[in-house]
Each structure stands twice: as structure tokens, then as C-alpha cells.
Design a protein around this motif. Structure first.
Motif, PDB file in Angstrom:
ATOM      1  N   HIS A   1       0.773  -1.083   0.034  1.00 48.35           N
ATOM      2  CA  HIS A   1      -0.072   0.220   0.081  1.00 48.35           C
ATOM      3  C   HIS A   1       0.894   1.265  -0.111  1.00 48.35           C
ATOM      4  CE1 HIS A   1      -3.259   2.635   0.839  1.00 48.35           C
ATOM      5  NE2 HIS A   1      -2.526   3.218   1.777  1.00 48.35           N
ATOM      6  N   SER A   2       1.932   1.389   0.772  1.00 48.89           N
ATOM      7  CA  SER A   2       2.786   2.440   0.841  1.00 48.89           C
ATOM      8  C   SER A   2       3.365   2.824  -0.507  1.00 48.89           C
ATOM      9  CB  SER A   2       3.877   2.265   1.801  1.00 48.89           C
ATOM     10  OG  SER A   2       4.690   1.105   1.620  1.00 48.89           O
ATOM     11  N   ASP A   3       3.936   1.660  -1.207  1.00 47.42           N
ATOM     12  CA  ASP A   3       4.399   1.879  -2.726  1.00 47.42           C
ATOM     13  C   ASP A   3       3.449   2.487  -3.615  1.00 47.42           C
ATOM     14  OD1 ASP A   3       6.875   0.925  -1.793  1.00 47.42           O
ATOM     15  OD2 ASP A   3       6.708  -1.283  -2.645  1.00 47.42           O
ATOM     16  N   ARG A   4       2.144   1.971  -3.662  1.00 41.33           N
ATOM     17  CA  ARG A   4       1.249   2.520  -4.479  1.00 41.33           C
ATOM     18  C   ARG A   4       0.968   3.929  -4.109  1.00 41.33           C
ATOM     19  NH1 ARG A   4      -1.245  -2.665  -3.564  1.00 41.33           N
ATOM     20  NH2 ARG A   4      -2.905  -1.614  -2.023  1.00 41.33           N
ATOM     21  N   GLN A   5       0.981   4.082  -2.686  1.00 42.85           N
ATOM     22  CA  GLN A   5       0.804   5.690  -2.469  1.00 42.85           C
ATOM     23  C   GLN A   5       1.834   6.464  -2.819  1.00 42.85           C
ATOM     24  OE1 GLN A   5       0.345   6.149   1.730  1.00 42.85           O
ATOM     25  NE2 GLN A   5      -0.133   8.192   1.662  1.00 42.85           N
ATOM     26  N   VAL A   6       2.948   6.312  -2.718  1.00 44.28           N
ATOM     27  CA  VAL A   6       4.168   7.043  -3.303  1.00 44.28           C
ATOM     28  C   VAL A   6       4.102   7.321  -4.665  1.00 44.28           C
ATOM     29  CG1 VAL A   6       6.663   6.986  -3.608  1.00 44.28           C
ATOM     30  CG2 VAL A   6       5.562   6.269  -1.456  1.00 44.28           C
TER      31      VAL A   6
ATOM     32  N   ILE B   1       6.323  14.777  -2.649  1.00 44.87           N
ATOM     33  CA  ILE B   1       6.142  13.366  -2.372  1.00 44.87           C
ATOM     34  C   ILE B   1       6.156  13.220  -0.941  1.00 44.87           C
ATOM     35  CG2 ILE B   1       6.753  10.866  -2.589  1.00 44.87           C
ATOM     36  CD1 ILE B   1       7.813  11.853  -5.470  1.00 44.87           C
ATOM     37  N   GLY B   2       7.124  13.634  -0.325  1.00 48.01           N
ATOM     38  CA  GLY B   2       7.243  13.554   1.355  1.00 48.01           C
ATOM     39  C   GLY B   2       6.210  14.066   2.013  1.00 48.01           C
ATOM     40  N   THR B   3       5.696  15.311   1.421  1.00 46.77           N
ATOM     41  CA  THR B   3       4.776  15.809   2.099  1.00 46.77           C
ATOM     42  C   THR B   3       3.208  15.123   2.062  1.00 46.77           C
ATOM     43  OG1 THR B   3       5.597  18.121   1.651  1.00 46.77           O
ATOM     44  CG2 THR B   3       3.149  18.035   2.104  1.00 46.77           C
ATOM     45  N   SER B   4       2.876  14.320   1.037  1.00 46.74           N
ATOM     46  CA  SER B   4       1.823  13.445   0.862  1.00 46.74           C
ATOM     47  C   SER B   4       2.021  12.266   2.118  1.00 46.74           C
ATOM     48  CB  SER B   4       1.708  12.961  -0.368  1.00 46.74           C
ATOM     49  OG  SER B   4       2.816  12.056  -0.410  1.00 46.74           O
ATOM     50  N   MET B   5       3.220  12.321   2.663  1.00 46.16           N
ATOM     51  CA  MET B   5       3.536  11.031   3.573  1.00 46.16           C
ATOM     52  C   MET B   5       3.228  11.245   4.821  1.00 46.16           C
ATOM     53  SD  MET B   5       6.565   9.030   1.192  1.00 46.16           S
ATOM     54  CE  MET B   5       6.860   7.969   2.518  1.00 46.16           C
TER      55      MET B   5
ATOM     56  N   ARG C   1      13.903   9.151  -0.993  1.00 42.43           N
ATOM     57  CA  ARG C   1      14.103   7.840  -0.663  1.00 42.43           C
ATOM     58  C   ARG C   1      12.993   6.830  -1.015  1.00 42.43           C
ATOM     59  NH1 ARG C   1      15.600   7.202   5.511  1.00 42.43           N
ATOM     60  NH2 ARG C   1      16.837   8.837   4.728  1.00 42.43           N
ATOM     61  N   SER C   2      11.608   7.071  -0.455  1.00 39.92           N
ATOM     62  CA  SER C   2      10.635   6.439  -0.841  1.00 39.92           C
ATOM     63  C   SER C   2      10.318   6.120  -2.253  1.00 39.92           C
ATOM     64  CB  SER C   2       9.279   7.095  -0.184  1.00 39.92           C
ATOM     65  OG  SER C   2       9.474   7.168   1.255  1.00 39.92           O
TER      66      SER C   2
ATOM     67  N   ASN D   1      10.120   2.456  -7.083  1.00 42.91           N
ATOM     68  CA  ASN D   1      10.408   2.009  -8.630  1.00 42.91           C
ATOM     69  C   ASN D   1      11.266   0.990  -8.460  1.00 42.91           C
ATOM     70  OD1 ASN D   1       9.077   4.407  -9.609  1.00 42.91           O
ATOM     71  ND2 ASN D   1      10.987   5.604  -9.482  1.00 42.91           N
ATOM     72  N   ASP D   2      11.987   0.635  -7.528  1.00 44.41           N
ATOM     73  CA  ASP D   2      12.759  -0.634  -7.495  1.00 44.41           C
ATOM     74  C   ASP D   2      11.809  -1.860  -7.196  1.00 44.41           C
ATOM     75  OD1 ASP D   2      14.864   0.738  -8.124  1.00 44.41           O
ATOM     76  OD2 ASP D   2      15.862   0.582  -5.967  1.00 44.41           O
ATOM     77  N   ASN D   3      10.815  -1.671  -6.407  1.00 49.68           N
ATOM     78  CA  ASN D   3       9.799  -2.793  -6.182  1.00 49.68           C
ATOM     79  C   ASN D   3       8.922  -2.984  -7.504  1.00 49.68           C
ATOM     80  OD1 ASN D   3      10.939  -3.020  -3.533  1.00 49.68           O
ATOM     81  ND2 ASN D   3       9.261  -1.775  -2.575  1.00 49.68           N
ATOM     82  N   LEU D   4       8.625  -2.079  -7.964  1.00 47.10           N
ATOM     83  CA  LEU D   4       7.732  -2.138  -9.278  1.00 47.10           C
ATOM     84  C   LEU D   4       8.640  -2.796 -10.419  1.00 47.10           C
ATOM     85  CD1 LEU D   4       5.134  -1.156 -10.829  1.00 47.10           C
ATOM     86  CD2 LEU D   4       6.216   0.982 -11.523  1.00 47.10           C
ATOM     87  N   MET D   5       9.779  -2.423 -10.577  1.00 48.58           N
ATOM     88  CA  MET D   5      10.635  -3.131 -11.563  1.00 48.58           C
ATOM     89  C   MET D   5      10.691  -4.562 -11.176  1.00 48.58           C
ATOM     90  SD  MET D   5      11.114  -0.897 -14.001  1.00 48.58           S
ATOM     91  CE  MET D   5      12.025  -1.972 -14.935  1.00 48.58           C
ATOM     92  N   ARG D   6      10.961  -4.811  -9.950  1.00 47.45           N
ATOM     93  CA  ARG D   6      10.994  -6.461  -9.972  1.00 47.45           C
ATOM     94  C   ARG D   6       9.825  -6.822 -10.137  1.00 47.45           C
ATOM     95  NH1 ARG D   6      14.842  -4.349  -5.709  1.00 47.45           N
ATOM     96  NH2 ARG D   6      12.817  -3.908  -4.168  1.00 47.45           N
TER      97      ARG D   6
END
Length: 273
Positions: free
Chosen positions: A220-225, A238-242, A255-256, A261-266
Motif C-alpha cells: 500500500h505504501s509503494d502504491r501511495q508513493v 511526495i514527502g509531504t503527501s506521506m 528515498r521512498s 520504483n525498484d519494487n515496481l521493476m522487480r
């Protein structure tokens, strides 16, 4: 090229409205391009005493002394018939007029030339129109029934005695004009081509399904970012939205986003494999 062999053309034409329509008249020019090229290929060139070319094959040219019937405007603006002197080198005996009267008439010569173009382009046998005739409705078989019938036919056939004939490639014969089978080559009233090929539709749907499954596999956190990055102007947004602020928001946002992006590519590589 795109085809409508298995899909419906994406345009607004009502088949009942355009059925049987044809060109209103056929405009003919003589000599035709084919006649001119035949004369050039013959190589027969005639010159007069001054060295001017006056004939190539059966096509004749003016030496500056010939006249032809034409029309001219008088001083008061009226159109009258006159003998017009042809300049040196002008082609004689040309014609440029409507060959047929007004009224819909099928232009078989144009259709035949178009069909020859497709046969030459696709390197197939010449197009031959075959009327489908009256349809006969038969019984519909299920997939299992068809498979059983095919298996029975294989069992009753001695494959060693079967002769296979390889026929040359051909074109669909259900339409008098091959151009009607390729609406992708025709510009519609909206300036767009015909319907999308069914292969493109299947690939687009498969890509959409893979993308949806890939996004669903993320946390959920990756989709939010990633959603925030689509509209963010910088890393701080992006950081403010978090829920962060100041320099921390910029640092945590960067950093997020890198981690998401790394998780999405994997995930994409895993589904692609």
C-alpha cells in the motif's frame, strides 16, 4: 496494413446507406499513361527535317504548324470555337472529358487495377470474386463433439497414403474489391484509418492485465508513493503527501520513490518472466 477479417470497422458508415454506391462519372484522358509508356518502350522515334521529334510510337507531336479545335474568349467575354495553334512539342490528339454520363456506374477498370495492386503487393494469385450464394444453416457442434469427430477421422485414415497438395497463396474472394478488406488503408471522414487489427487489441488487453496485476502486487505504501509522484512537482511534494515536512519531506520523498520504483521493476520482471 490492417484488416477487418475478424473485427468490425471502427467508423460511422451505415452499410445499408453505402450499399451499391459508385462513382458518379468516370473521367478519361487520352492517351492514357499506359499508352504513353507502350509508345516509349517501342523505341520508334520520328524527326522532321529540322530535327524536331514529331512521333514516338503512335503518339504524334506538333512542330509548331498544327492546329486543333478548341475554345477561346472574345473581347466581350463570350466563349467561341476556334482553331488553336499547338506549340512545338505539344502532344496532338489528346482528350480530356467525361467518358460516361451522370449516373452511378461501377468502374470495373478501376476495381480491377486495385485488385492487381494488392495481388502484386502481397505476392499472391490474382483476385477472383466468388459469390457466396445461398447460405445453408447446419447443426452447431460443441468443441468436444468436434474434437471427437476429428479423432475418429484420424483413426479411420491411413496417413501414409494421404497426398498433401500445397496451393499458392491467394486473396479472400468474398468481395469484388480487395480494398474493402483493408479499411486501414482508407482515410475516413474523421481523418483516421480503419479498425484496429485484432492482434493489437489482444496485446493491449494483455498488457493492461499484466500492469494491473503488477500494481496489485505492490504494498500500500509503494502504491501511495507512485500515485503521489504522478502529480508531484518535486520530491518534497511526495514527502509531504506521506506526512513529513521541510527538509525531511524532501529526503524521505526521494528515498521512498526510489524504493517504490525498484519494487515496481522487480514485480514487472517477475510477471514478464
Amino acid at each position: 496494413m490492417q484488416t477487418n477479417w475478424s473485427v468490425v470497422p471502427a467508423n460511422d458508415n451505415n452499410p445499408e446507406d453505402v450499399e451499391g454506391m459508385a462513382a458518379e462519372r468516370r473521367w478519361r484522358m487520352k492517351p492514357s499513361v499506359e499508352e504513353i509508356m507502350r509508345a516509349v518502350d517501342s523505341g520508334e522515334i520520328e524527326r522532321n527535317g529540322d530535327g524536331q521529334v514529331v512521333r514516338i510510337g503512335r503518339i504524334r507531336f506538333s512542330d509548331g504548324s498544327q492546329t486543333e479545335q478548341g475554345f477561346k474568349l472574345t473581347i466581350d467575354g463570350k466563349v467561341v470555337a476556334a482553331q488553336i495553334r499547338m506549340p512545338a512539342g505539344a502532344m496532338l490528339g489528346t482528350k480530356d472529358a467525361a467518358e460516361n454520363q451522370l449516373g452511378a456506374e461501377e468502374d470495373s477498370q478501376a476495381a480491377a487495377a486495385s485488385n492487381r495492386y494488392f495481388a502484386d503487393l502481397l505476392k499472391t494469385l490474382p483476385h477472383r470474386y466468388r459469390s457466396g450464394g445461398k447460405r445453408r444453416r447446419g447443426r452447431n457442434y460443441s468443441r468436444d463433439e468436434a474434437a471427437a469427430m476429428l479423432a475418429e477421422a484420424y483413426a479411420n485414415t491411413n496417413m501414409a497414403m494421404v497426398t498433401f497438395t500445397r496451393y499458392p497463396d491467394g486473396l479472400p474472394c468474398g468481395s469484388p474489391k480487395m480494398a474493402q478488406v483493408f479499411p486501414g488503408m482508407v482515410k475516413t471522414c474523421t481523418g483516421e484509418s480503419g479498425s484496429m487489427a485484432w492482434q493489437d487489441i489482444v496485446i493491449a488487453k494483455a498488457d493492461r492485465d499484466v500492469w494491473a496485476a503488477t500494481v496489485d502486487s505492490l504494498s500500500h505504501s509503494d502504491r501511495q508513493v507512485l500515485d503521489a509522484a504522478a502529480t508531484a512537482g518535486n520530491m518534497k511534494d511526495i514527502g509531504t503527501s506521506m506526512g513529513f515536512a521541510g527538509k525531511t519531506a524532501e529526503r524521505r520523498g526521494k528515498r521512498s520513490l526510489i524504493a517504490a520504483n525498484d519494487n515496481l521493476m522487480r514485480a514487472i520482471e517477475a510477471y514478464a518472466a
